[in-house]
Motif scaffolding. Sequence first.
Motif, short mmCIF file in Angstrom:
data_model
loop_
_atom_site.label_atom_id
_atom_site.label_comp_id
_atom_site.label_asym_id
_atom_site.label_seq_id
_atom_site.Cartn_x
_atom_site.Cartn_y
_atom_site.Cartn_z
N ILE A 158 18.94 6.71 41.66
CA ILE A 158 18.17 7.64 40.79
C ILE A 158 19.01 8.88 40.49
CG2 ILE A 158 16.15 9.17 40.73
CD1 ILE A 158 14.60 6.99 42.22
N LEU A 172 1.29 19.71 34.34
CA LEU A 172 0.39 18.79 35.04
C LEU A 172 -1.01 19.40 34.98
CD1 LEU A 172 2.62 18.09 38.18
CD2 LEU A 172 2.48 16.75 36.09
N PRO A 200 7.85 18.52 47.16
CA PRO A 200 7.35 19.90 47.05
C PRO A 200 6.07 19.96 46.22
CG PRO A 200 9.22 19.57 45.57
CD PRO A 200 9.10 18.32 46.41
N GLU A 201 5.18 20.86 46.63
CA GLU A 201 3.96 21.12 45.85
C GLU A 201 3.22 19.83 45.54
OE1 GLU A 201 2.96 22.72 42.33
OE2 GLU A 201 1.67 23.84 43.71
N SER A 202 2.91 19.55 44.26
CA SER A 202 2.13 18.35 43.97
C SER A 202 2.99 17.11 43.73
CB SER A 202 1.22 18.60 42.76
OG SER A 202 1.95 19.19 41.72
N ASN A 254 8.85 5.84 38.87
CA ASN A 254 8.42 6.79 39.89
C ASN A 254 8.40 8.25 39.46
OD1 ASN A 254 8.25 5.06 42.44
ND2 ASN A 254 10.28 4.54 41.68
N ALA A 274 18.97 20.72 38.54
CA ALA A 274 18.96 20.18 39.90
C ALA A 274 20.30 19.52 40.25
CB ALA A 274 17.82 19.20 40.06
N SER A 304 6.60 9.87 34.77
CA SER A 304 5.24 10.25 34.43
C SER A 304 5.05 11.76 34.55
CB SER A 304 4.25 9.53 35.35
OG SER A 304 4.54 9.83 36.69
N CYS A 305 5.76 12.40 35.45
CA CYS A 305 5.64 13.85 35.58
C CYS A 305 6.80 14.60 34.92
CB CYS A 305 5.59 14.26 37.06
SG CYS A 305 4.09 13.71 37.87
N TYR A 355 2.27 28.01 42.81
CA TYR A 355 3.45 27.56 42.11
C TYR A 355 4.60 28.55 42.21
CZ TYR A 355 6.64 25.39 39.01
OH TYR A 355 7.75 24.79 38.54
N GLN A 356 5.66 28.12 42.85
CA GLN A 356 6.87 28.93 42.93
C GLN A 356 7.91 28.31 42.01
OE1 GLN A 356 7.05 31.75 44.62
NE2 GLN A 356 5.00 31.51 45.49
N GLN A 403 19.73 18.59 45.74
CA GLN A 403 18.37 19.06 45.50
C GLN A 403 17.45 17.92 45.07
OE1 GLN A 403 19.24 22.18 42.73
NE2 GLN A 403 19.71 23.68 44.33
N SER A 461 11.66 21.02 34.68
CA SER A 461 12.84 20.32 34.16
C SER A 461 13.79 20.00 35.31
CB SER A 461 13.53 21.25 33.15
OG SER A 461 14.92 21.02 33.15
N LEU A 462 14.52 18.90 35.15
CA LEU A 462 15.49 18.52 36.19
C LEU A 462 16.90 18.93 35.81
CD1 LEU A 462 14.18 14.94 37.08
CD2 LEU A 462 13.52 17.15 38.04
N LEU A 520 11.37 4.49 48.77
CA LEU A 520 12.63 4.36 48.03
C LEU A 520 13.74 4.42 49.07
CD1 LEU A 520 12.16 6.85 45.00
CD2 LEU A 520 12.24 4.35 44.88
N MET A 578 12.93 14.50 46.69
CA MET A 578 12.29 13.21 46.97
C MET A 578 11.84 13.13 48.43
SD MET A 578 14.35 10.35 44.74
CE MET A 578 16.04 10.90 44.74
C1 HEC Z 1 3.06 13.75 40.42
C2 HEC Z 1 4.12 14.34 39.65
C3 HEC Z 1 5.55 14.17 40.12
C4 HEC Z 1 6.25 13.01 40.31
C5 HEC Z 1 5.76 11.58 40.18
C6 HEC Z 1 7.61 13.40 40.65
N1 HEC Z 1 7.71 14.76 40.67
FE1 HEC Z 1 9.39 15.84 41.00
N2 HEC Z 1 8.32 17.55 40.89
C7 HEC Z 1 6.98 17.65 40.62
C8 HEC Z 1 6.55 19.02 40.76
C9 HEC Z 1 5.15 19.57 40.56
C10 HEC Z 1 7.72 19.78 41.10
C11 HEC Z 1 7.79 21.29 41.35
C12 HEC Z 1 7.60 21.57 42.82
C13 HEC Z 1 7.66 23.06 43.13
O1 HEC Z 1 7.91 23.84 42.23
O2 HEC Z 1 7.50 23.40 44.30
C14 HEC Z 1 8.82 18.82 41.15
C15 HEC Z 1 10.12 19.17 41.40
C16 HEC Z 1 11.18 18.30 41.36
C17 HEC Z 1 12.57 18.68 41.44
C18 HEC Z 1 13.11 20.09 41.51
C19 HEC Z 1 13.55 20.53 40.13
C20 HEC Z 1 14.18 21.89 40.11
O3 HEC Z 1 15.37 21.96 39.90
O4 HEC Z 1 13.49 22.87 40.31
C21 HEC Z 1 13.29 17.53 41.42
C22 HEC Z 1 14.80 17.43 41.47
C23 HEC Z 1 12.35 16.43 41.31
N3 HEC Z 1 11.08 16.93 41.27
C24 HEC Z 1 12.73 15.10 41.25
C25 HEC Z 1 11.82 14.05 41.19
C26 HEC Z 1 12.22 12.66 41.24
C27 HEC Z 1 13.64 12.16 41.36
C28 HEC Z 1 11.07 11.93 41.18
C29 HEC Z 1 10.93 10.43 41.23
C30 HEC Z 1 11.50 9.78 42.39
C31 HEC Z 1 9.96 12.86 41.04
N4 HEC Z 1 10.46 14.15 41.07
C32 HEC Z 1 8.63 12.51 40.91
C33 HEC Z 1 6.14 16.61 40.29
C34 HEC Z 1 6.47 15.26 40.35
#
Ligand code: HEC
Length: 291
Positions: free
Chosen positions: A241, A197, A222-224, A183, A209, A186-187, A132-133, A213, A205-206, A233, A218
Motif C-alpha cells: 500500500i 466524513l 488515529p481518530e475515526s 481499505n 504522509a 472510501s475515506c 480533530y487534530q 507515517q 489528504s495523504l 493487512l 495503519m
Molecule cells: C473510516 C475512514 C478511514 C479509512 C477507511 C482509512 N482512513 Fe486513514 N485516516 C482517517 C482519518 C479520520 C484520519 C485523520 C486522523 C487524525 O487526524 O487523527 C486518517 C489519517 C490517515 C493518515 C495521516 C495523513 C496525514 O498525513 O495527516 C494516513 C497516512 C492514513 N490515514 C492512511 C490510511 C490508509 C493507508 C488506509 C487504508 C489501509 C486508511 N487510512 C483508511 C480515516 C480513514
Amino acid sequence: MSDDIESEFGFEPAVSATGAADGAAQKPARTSKRRGGLRRRISAVIVLLSALGIMGASYAAFAGSSGASDTGTSKDDIEAGRQLYSVSCITCHGANLQGIKGQGPSLVGVGSAAVYFQVSTGRMPATGQGAYQARKVAKFDEQETEQIAAYVQSIGGGPTIPVGSLRGDSATISLGGQLFRINCASCHGTTFKGAPLSAGKIAPSLNEATDKQIIAAMLSGPESMPVFSDNQLTPAQKRAIVAYIQTIKASKDPGGAGIDRIGPVSEAIVIWVGGVGALMIAILWIGAKTR
Ligand code: HEC
Ligand code: HEC
C-alpha cells in the motif's frame, strides 16, 4: 628517536601521504630505512582502519538521528523521552499515561506507532481541545519523537513500527492499489486528497504522509480511522500500500520536495565512505611505495 615515536603513533604516514611534510621529519630515519618502511606500512594500515572505524561510527550516529534505522530504544533514549513527555504531554495524558478526564485519553497500550504518528505529523502535543487534530508542523525532531515513542512503549506496550524497509518494490504496486481501493479509498479518496466524513470529521489528504507515517497510521488507527492490525493487512500488504501511495504521488508531482527521501541520502553516504576508504588505501599505498 622522534621518528620512531611518530611511526608508533601512526602520524607520519598520514602526513607524508599528502606529500607535504616530507623532508625534515624524514632525515633521522634514513639509517634504519628497512625497519622504518615496514613500520610505516603497519602504522598506515592502523591509521586506515581507525579512520574507517571512525567514519563507520559517525555514519551509524548519523543514520540513527536521521531515523533511517531503528532508534529510541536505549535506556538513555527512554529517559530522554520521559523528560520530553513530562514537559509536553503529562498535563493531558497523566503521569502514568493513564489519561486525564476532559484533557486527553490514556496512552497505555497505544504503542510507539501511535506516538510516532501523532507527534511526527504535528497533531500532538494538541493545541486545544476538540477531537480533530489537524496535521501541523512537528514540534519535535525525528530523534525526539522516537524517544517519546520509546518511553510510552516502555511503560504501556502496544504496536510498534517495524524496522527495515517500509515500502514494497515496484512489483507490489498493483497489489497495493487493489488493497488501497478496498481499505482506504472510501475515506481518503482514490486520489488521496481526502474527504469529509460524518459528524464534522475529515479524512485528510495523504499527500504529505511519509512511508513511516502511513505505516504508523495503519497500525494505530488515529481518530475515526480503523486500526489495520497485522492480521487484517500483513506487513507485506502494508508495504505494498505504501508503494502504491508513494508511487502515484511521485508521478503526480514530479517537482515536489520529498520530506522523507532518507534512503538515497544514506546510500550516498555509504558510497562516500566506501569511496573515500578506497581512495585512502590508494593514497597510503602510493605513499608507502615512493619511500
Ligand atoms: C473510516 C475512514 C478511514 C479509512 C477507511 C482509512 N482512513 Fe486513514 N485516516 C482517517 C482519518 C479520520 C484520519 C485523520 C486522523 C487524525 O487526524 O487523527 C486518517 C489519517 C490517515 C493518515 C495521516 C495523513 C496525514 O498525513 O495527516 C494516513 C497516512 C492514513 N490515514 C492512511 C490510511 C490508509 C493507508 C488506509 C487504508 C489501509 C486508511 N487510512 C483508511 C480515516 C480513514
Ligand atoms: C492539550 C492536551 C494534550 C496534550 C498537551 C497532548 N495531547 Fe495527546 N491527545 C489529546 C487528545 C484530546 C487526544 C485525542 C484526540 C484524537 O484522538 O485526535 C490525544 C490523543 C493522543 C494519542 C492517540 C491515542 C490513541 O488512542 O491513538 C497519542 C499517541 C497522543 N495523544 C500522544 C501525545 C504525546 C506524545 C504528547 C506530548 C508530545 C501529547 N499527546 C500531548 C490531548 C493532548
